[in-house]
Design a protein around this motif. Structure first.
Motif, PDB file in Angstrom:
ATOM      1  N   GLY A 174      29.427  59.541 -63.175  1.00 56.24           N
ATOM      2  CA  GLY A 174      30.376  60.602 -63.517  1.00 56.24           C
ATOM      3  C   GLY A 174      31.304  61.002 -62.394  1.00 56.24           C
ATOM      4  N   GLY A 175      30.798  61.049 -61.154  1.00 53.98           N
ATOM      5  CA  GLY A 175      31.647  61.448 -60.032  1.00 53.98           C
ATOM      6  C   GLY A 175      32.802  60.492 -59.814  1.00 53.98           C
ATOM      7  N   PHE A 176      32.520  59.194 -59.893  1.00 54.34           N
ATOM      8  CA  PHE A 176      33.585  58.206 -59.727  1.00 54.34           C
ATOM      9  C   PHE A 176      34.529  58.206 -60.923  1.00 54.34           C
ATOM     10  CE2 PHE A 176      30.814  55.577 -56.690  1.00 54.34           C
ATOM     11  CZ  PHE A 176      31.520  56.025 -55.576  1.00 54.34           C
ATOM     12  N   ARG A 177      33.994  58.390 -62.121  1.00 49.75           N
ATOM     13  CA  ARG A 177      34.868  58.404 -63.299  1.00 49.75           C
ATOM     14  C   ARG A 177      35.863  59.568 -63.221  1.00 49.75           C
ATOM     15  NH1 ARG A 177      30.159  56.680 -66.081  1.00 49.75           N
ATOM     16  NH2 ARG A 177      29.637  58.790 -66.753  1.00 49.75           N
ATOM     17  N   GLY A 178      35.390  60.723 -62.732  1.00 44.75           N
ATOM     18  CA  GLY A 178      36.305  61.851 -62.553  1.00 44.75           C
ATOM     19  C   GLY A 178      37.439  61.498 -61.608  1.00 44.75           C
ATOM     20  N   TRP A 179      37.113  60.794 -60.536  1.00 42.77           N
ATOM     21  CA  TRP A 179      38.143  60.351 -59.582  1.00 42.77           C
ATOM     22  C   TRP A 179      39.129  59.401 -60.268  1.00 42.77           C
ATOM     23  CZ3 TRP A 179      38.585  62.164 -54.650  1.00 42.77           C
ATOM     24  CH2 TRP A 179      39.460  61.498 -53.778  1.00 42.77           C
ATOM     25  N   GLY A 180      38.587  58.519 -61.118  1.00 43.52           N
ATOM     26  CA  GLY A 180      39.449  57.576 -61.835  1.00 43.52           C
ATOM     27  C   GLY A 180      40.425  58.270 -62.764  1.00 43.52           C
ATOM     28  N   TYR A 181      39.972  59.314 -63.447  1.00 47.01           N
ATOM     29  CA  TYR A 181      40.874  60.040 -64.353  1.00 47.01           C
ATOM     30  C   TYR A 181      42.002  60.728 -63.584  1.00 47.01           C
ATOM     31  CZ  TYR A 181      38.040  59.390 -68.565  1.00 47.01           C
ATOM     32  OH  TYR A 181      37.402  58.844 -69.650  1.00 47.01           O
ATOM     33  N   VAL A 182      41.699  61.202 -62.377  1.00 45.57           N
ATOM     34  CA  VAL A 182      42.763  61.803 -61.558  1.00 45.57           C
ATOM     35  C   VAL A 182      43.775  60.721 -61.156  1.00 45.57           C
ATOM     36  CG1 VAL A 182      43.325  63.101 -59.473  1.00 45.57           C
ATOM     37  CG2 VAL A 182      41.209  63.597 -60.700  1.00 45.57           C
ATOM     38  N   LEU A 183      43.272  59.541 -60.787  1.00 44.08           N
ATOM     39  CA  LEU A 183      44.176  58.444 -60.437  1.00 44.08           C
ATOM     40  C   LEU A 183      45.043  58.036 -61.628  1.00 44.08           C
ATOM     41  CD1 LEU A 183      41.933  56.098 -58.237  1.00 44.08           C
ATOM     42  CD2 LEU A 183      43.634  57.762 -57.489  1.00 44.08           C
ATOM     43  N   MET A 184      44.479  58.086 -62.829  1.00 42.36           N
ATOM     44  CA  MET A 184      45.274  57.816 -64.036  1.00 42.36           C
ATOM     45  C   MET A 184      46.443  58.789 -64.138  1.00 42.36           C
ATOM     46  SD  MET A 184      42.860  57.064 -67.297  1.00 42.36           S
ATOM     47  CE  MET A 184      41.775  55.658 -67.417  1.00 42.36           C
ATOM     48  N   LYS A 185      46.152  60.054 -63.885  1.00 34.72           N
ATOM     49  CA  LYS A 185      47.198  61.083 -63.980  1.00 34.72           C
ATOM     50  C   LYS A 185      48.283  60.859 -62.933  1.00 34.72           C
ATOM     51  CE  LYS A 185      47.706  66.074 -64.664  1.00 34.72           C
ATOM     52  NZ  LYS A 185      48.930  66.263 -63.902  1.00 34.72           N
ATOM     53  N   GLN A 186      47.881  60.296 -61.795  1.00 31.35           N
ATOM     54  CA  GLN A 186      48.826  60.063 -60.706  1.00 31.35           C
ATOM     55  C   GLN A 186      49.519  58.716 -60.795  1.00 31.35           C
ATOM     56  OE1 GLN A 186      46.199  60.545 -57.296  1.00 31.35           O
ATOM     57  NE2 GLN A 186      47.267  62.428 -56.775  1.00 31.35           N
ATOM     58  N   ALA A 187      49.152  57.908 -61.771  1.00 28.03           N
ATOM     59  CA  ALA A 187      49.643  56.532 -61.832  1.00 28.03           C
ATOM     60  C   ALA A 187      51.163  56.486 -61.890  1.00 28.03           C
ATOM     61  CB  ALA A 187      49.050  55.808 -63.040  1.00 28.03           C
ATOM     62  N   GLU A 188      51.700  55.391 -61.386  1.00 26.92           N
ATOM     63  CA  GLU A 188      53.158  55.185 -61.419  1.00 26.92           C
ATOM     64  C   GLU A 188      53.660  55.195 -62.857  1.00 26.92           C
ATOM     65  OE1 GLU A 188      56.294  51.675 -60.087  1.00 26.92           O
ATOM     66  OE2 GLU A 188      54.299  51.746 -59.182  1.00 26.92           O
ATOM     67  N   VAL A 189      52.845  54.680 -63.780  1.00 26.97           N
ATOM     68  CA  VAL A 189      53.167  54.744 -65.201  1.00 26.97           C
ATOM     69  C   VAL A 189      52.733  56.113 -65.700  1.00 26.97           C
ATOM     70  CG1 VAL A 189      52.811  53.685 -67.453  1.00 26.97           C
ATOM     71  CG2 VAL A 189      52.718  52.276 -65.391  1.00 26.97           C
ATOM     72  N   SER A 190      53.679  56.958 -65.992  1.00 23.32           N
ATOM     73  CA  SER A 190      53.354  58.342 -66.359  1.00 23.32           C
ATOM     74  C   SER A 190      54.166  58.777 -67.577  1.00 23.32           C
ATOM     75  CB  SER A 190      53.637  59.271 -65.178  1.00 23.32           C
ATOM     76  OG  SER A 190      53.286  60.595 -65.482  1.00 23.32           O
ATOM     77  N   PRO A 191      53.498  59.317 -68.612  1.00 21.66           N
ATOM     78  CA  PRO A 191      52.044  59.462 -68.721  1.00 21.66           C
ATOM     79  C   PRO A 191      51.373  58.122 -68.932  1.00 21.66           C
ATOM     80  CG  PRO A 191      53.078  60.117 -70.773  1.00 21.66           C
ATOM     81  CD  PRO A 191      54.193  59.854 -69.808  1.00 21.66           C
ATOM     82  N   TYR A 192      50.177  57.981 -68.338  1.00 24.04           N
ATOM     83  CA  TYR A 192      49.452  56.724 -68.453  1.00 24.04           C
ATOM     84  C   TYR A 192      48.993  56.561 -69.902  1.00 24.04           C
ATOM     85  CZ  TYR A 192      46.499  52.847 -67.029  1.00 24.04           C
ATOM     86  OH  TYR A 192      45.943  51.600 -66.896  1.00 24.04           O
ATOM     87  N   PRO A 193      49.288  55.418 -70.543  1.00 18.94           N
ATOM     88  CA  PRO A 193      49.113  55.316 -72.002  1.00 18.94           C
ATOM     89  C   PRO A 193      47.699  55.017 -72.490  1.00 18.94           C
ATOM     90  CG  PRO A 193      50.080  53.304 -71.156  1.00 18.94           C
ATOM     91  CD  PRO A 193      49.942  54.225 -69.987  1.00 18.94           C
ATOM     92  N   ILE A 194      46.764  54.668 -71.587  1.00 17.53           N
ATOM     93  CA  ILE A 194      45.413  54.286 -72.010  1.00 17.53           C
ATOM     94  C   ILE A 194      44.435  55.314 -71.458  1.00 17.53           C
ATOM     95  CG2 ILE A 194      43.648  52.481 -71.963  1.00 17.53           C
ATOM     96  CD1 ILE A 194      45.919  50.461 -71.443  1.00 17.53           C
ATOM     97  N   SER A 195      43.752  56.024 -72.329  1.00 18.94           N
ATOM     98  CA  SER A 195      42.881  57.120 -71.903  1.00 18.94           C
ATOM     99  C   SER A 195      41.429  56.689 -71.703  1.00 18.94           C
ATOM    100  CB  SER A 195      42.926  58.252 -72.935  1.00 18.94           C
ATOM    101  OG  SER A 195      42.503  57.786 -74.208  1.00 18.94           O
TER     102      SER A 195
END
Length: 537
Positions: free
Chosen positions: A212-233
């Motif tokens: 869970g701790g790493f997955r939370g970090w991954g979701y933040v990286l999704m939000k920060q992705a160059e592709v915004s909004p990131y299309p795959i949740s």
């Protein structure tokens, strides 16, 4: 294995053991037993899940209750497990530290078609480090098991708080301790020479993360992705480069600046600073890591994966997921699609199809090519566009984001039709999740698939009465005094047969022109494209 039902109770057994404790004179929090209130909450949820198992007619012998770090080290572990057995009749299997690491690695192996690299599982009380190689259904990990450290998200949060209370060099000493432990474990992992050699040859070493701790970090990286909004949740299969993953300052700023981030609960958000310290130390300790992949699989998935026979584990996940939608002539459709892809590289330019358009991918595409036939015509394109994220393939657990984006883009071109502005925007976002080369070849192959679908609307190819055949060849043309590559697609149609089905050369010519337009420069994607010529006979 397809998931029929999944549930989760938002209860942290590790946090619960520190909920009522205070700091002692040394700045350390004393660990207490799992509170009786939490014990009853857990038991109540397991009783409820027992009813779910009955509803799904799960045989009693097929239910396994596993306990990991937080239960294994709890002061009242034995009483807690006895209470579960008393209410449910289920005996709790207490995993050893070594088993937890091994099964966690199997969970990571279950999350992808092939895995080769380092693997980490971040829980509340501990984190494990090992290596894992999964290929053709055979999973190998470190013979010594996983190296476990008391640096889980919740545990590390408490230790950091303790170090900051102590002041002085306490925090830097904690980080130095973590770095030494990670480096020592890396030396003792006995990483296979084959993995090190391939890593050196390819210039990359992958790190697979679950918990869970790493997955939370991954979701933040999704939000920060160059592709915004990131299309795959979907977190499983999300990949990040080392620099983005290691940019802890940017992630911390995102969390502090956002009231709510998709996939990150308040509890996970509160642990992000501790995870940032862990990641910062880890990247300093293991400088060879270049790419990171987030995995949904953990102990639960690994335990189930371990029970599957090798021949089932060896199956390609995308292939297995699409098999239920296969048309009557899936093999013939696959060969038609493959015949539209050139076998050899172009003479001059890097115009060849990407390796991600593999035979497995094309076979899976042939399986699902007709799955949206029942959808109303005006909705087919939009439905196909979302098929891999919220549609038919959304519940397929083991796909990379590249596979999800490519499959959706090919199927979108296959079902040509009008798209609303919001759908067009989503399509462009998906294209940006993959390389320009992959995006253009998806466009081309999707248009070829559209022609095949029109010629064989039921996905049924009569063995002795073919209607159309495809072939490709490379040629060279002069363009602005330069020699350029040209891909020639040859469409041969059987006039005797196609006429009886209402298919004419003139009608096929319209589809041929649509394919050829993909080679026009205005149809190129991010300056990448291949010049096309379609010839009919």
């Amino acid at each position: 294995m397809p998931t029929l039902y999944q549930d989760r109770a938002g209860i942290s057994l590790y946090d619960a053991q520190f909920a009522n404790s205070e700091f002692d004179s040394h700045g350390k929090r004393e660990r207490g037993p799992i509170p009786a209130r939490i014990v009853e909450q857990v038991v109540d949820r397991l009783v409820r899940f027992q009813g779910v198992c009955d509803d799904f007619q799960v045989p009693r012998e097929n239910v396994y209750v596993l306990a990991t770090e937080a239960t294994r080290t709890a002061p009242n572990s034995e009483e807690f497990r006895a209470r579960i057995t008393e209410r449910t009749g289920w005996v709790v299997r207490l995993l050893s530290k070594e088993d937890e690491g091994r099964i966690g690695a199997l969970g990571i192996a279950s999350s992808s078609r092939a895995v080769a690299g380092l693997a980490m599982d971040l829980g509340g009380g501990s984190t494990q480090l090992t290596w894992v190689i999964a290929k053709d259904g055979v999973v190998t990990t470190c013979p010594k098991g996983s190296f476990s450290f008391p640096y889980g998200a919740a545990a590390l949060s408490a230790r950091l708080e303790q170090a900051r209370r102590a002041g002085g060099k306490a925090e830097s000493e904690l980080k130095d301790e973590m770095k030494r432990n990670f480096q020592d474990a890396y030396r003792k992992l006995e990483i296979p020479e084959s993995l090190l050699e391939s890593s050196k040859a390819e210039g990359r070493l992958d790190l697979y993360l679950c918990g869970g701790g790493f997955r939370g970090w991954g979701y933040v990286l999704m939000k920060q992705a160059e592709v915004s909004p990131y299309p795959i949740s979907i977190i499983n299969g999300f990949r990040a480069k080392r620099d983005d993953f290691h940019n802890t300052a940017a992630v911390l700023h995102e969390v502090s600046d956002s009231e709510k981030i998709f996939g990150v609960s308040k509890r996970r958000a509160s642990q992000i600073p501790a995870v940032a310290v862990l990641i910062h130390v880890l990247m300093d300790a293991l400088p060879t890591i270049t790419h990171i992949q987030f995995c949904q699989g953990g102990v639960r998935e690994g335990f189930l994966f371990d029970k599957l026979p090798q021949e089932v584990r060896a199956q390609d996940p995308l292939l297995a997921a699409t098999l239920q939608y296969a048309p009557p002539s899936a093999d013939e459709i696959k060969h038609l699609l493959l015949s539209a892809l050139p076998e050899h590289a172009a003479p001059i330019e890097a115009s060849h199809p990407p390796s991600s358009l593999s035979p497995h991918f094309v076979t899976s595409l042939a399986n699902i090519l007709f799955a949206h036939s029942r959808v109303p015509r005006e909705s087919r394109t939009a439905t196909a566009l979302h098929s891999s994220t919220t549609g038919l393939l959304a519940s397929t657990n083991c796909l990379s984001h590249t596979e999800r984006a490519m499959m959706a883009l090919v199927l979108t071109e296959r079902w040509t039709g009008d798209m609303a502005p919001a759908e067009e925007s989503y399509m462009h976002q998906l294209r940006r999740c993959i390389s320009a080369q992959e995006a253009w070849w998806c466009q081309y192959l999707g248009r070829v698939a559209a022609l095949i679908g029109e010629v064989y609307p039921a996905g049924c190819v009569p063995k002795e009465h073919w209607r159309v055949q495809l072939a490709t060849e490379w040629d060279l043309i002069m363009k602005k005094k330069e020699r350029r590559d040209l891909l020639r697609l040859k469409i041969q149609w059987n006039s005797d047969i196609t006429a009886t089905s209402g298919t004419t050369g003139e009608w096929l010519q319209d589809w041929a022109e649509k394919i050829e337009k993909a080679g026009k420069k205005k149809s190129w994607i991010r300056a990448y494209g291949v010049r096309l010529e379609v010839v009919m006979s």
